[in-house]
Design an enzyme around this catalytic site. Sequence first.
Site, PDB file in Angstrom:
ATOM      1  N   LYS A  87     -10.670   3.038   6.493  1.00 31.15           N
ATOM      2  CA  LYS A  87      -9.512   3.240   6.783  1.00 31.15           C
ATOM      3  C   LYS A  87      -9.150   5.169   6.048  1.00 31.15           C
ATOM      4  O   LYS A  87     -10.489   5.659   5.459  1.00 31.15           O
ATOM      5  CB  LYS A  87      -9.756   2.922   4.886  1.00 31.15           C
ATOM      6  CG  LYS A  87      -7.818   2.437   4.746  1.00 31.15           C
ATOM      7  CD  LYS A  87      -8.100   1.743   2.935  1.00 31.15           C
ATOM      8  CE  LYS A  87      -6.613   1.466   2.121  1.00 31.15           C
ATOM      9  NZ  LYS A  87      -7.061   0.462   1.968  1.00 31.15           N
TER      10      LYS A  87
HETATM   11  C1  E4P Z   1      -3.228  -0.574  -0.085  1.00 27.36           C
HETATM   12  O1  E4P Z   1      -4.523  -0.585   1.098  1.00 27.36           O
HETATM   13  C2  E4P Z   1      -4.057   0.001  -1.039  1.00 27.36           C
HETATM   14  O2  E4P Z   1      -5.023  -0.127  -1.742  1.00 27.36           O
HETATM   15  C3  E4P Z   1      -2.957  -0.527  -2.106  1.00 27.36           C
HETATM   16  O3  E4P Z   1      -2.743  -1.907  -1.424  1.00 27.36           O
HETATM   17  C4  E4P Z   1      -1.938   0.230  -3.240  1.00 27.36           C
HETATM   18  O4  E4P Z   1      -1.606  -1.014  -3.740  1.00 27.36           O
HETATM   19  P1  E4P Z   1      -0.663   0.499  -5.453  1.00 27.36           P
HETATM   20  O5  E4P Z   1       1.263   0.593  -4.739  1.00 27.36           O
HETATM   21  O6  E4P Z   1       0.026  -1.209  -5.804  1.00 27.36           O
HETATM   22  O7  E4P Z   1      -1.659   0.946  -5.809  1.00 27.36           O
END
Ligand code: E4P
Length: 217
Positions: A87
């Site tokens: 990622k």
């Molecule tokens: C995506 O990969 C992120 O980990 C995540 O969806 C972020 O979400 P949040 O805005 O609830 O922190």
Amino acid sequence: MKFFIDTANLEQIKEAQDMGILDGVTTNPSLMAKEGITGTDNIMKHYVNICKLVDGDVSAEVIATDFDGMVREGEALAELHDQIVVKLPMIKDGIKACKYFSDKGVKTNMTLVFSAGQALLAAKAGATYVSPFIGRLDDISTDGLNLIAEIRMIYDNYEFETEILAASVRHTMHVIDCAKLGADVMTGPLSSITGLLNHPLTDIGLEKFLADFKKGN
Ligand code: E4P
């Protein structure tokens, strides 16, 4: 539509996996910290534990923000387990690293995507997944779902193979709307998945069926 769970909590991952509908996991440094997992060694071990629990892709995020650092960290992550997806943040060096890993056949997930232009760049770099954060856009009074629709149109226009991973999903309606718009994947908390089960007529109907069965037996 694939269902990913957005957590580093092993119990919640197991619960979703046991339902038989889980296709993968996404994590990020904040989710790791929330579970009290700190230090590179512990974080790496935790990724392996997650991979052992699920059958699908597990996104593991780099911390570096420069190309060389991202490549170094990404390679170490990818070596941990064949389910790991590297990622990468949606910045210039992240795009460069994405192209590097795509060319090597390593799966990637471009994260922190908030515009159609960023998603276009991610697809051009050969990302496996692009993660538009719909909940965080909603938080600033910008329509997160509209971004999913825009990206779907652009990717379909050019037959990009990058999968749209609707991220920052907060609740069941996000899941349903993303499905209507043709997102390939959604990632959200366990509640956004289990919440899909709920309907009062199901509960009332089941109660009545069971009561009627008891009457006749
Ligand atoms: C995506 O990969 C992120 O980990 C995540 O969806 C972020 O979400 P949040 O805005 O609830 O922190």
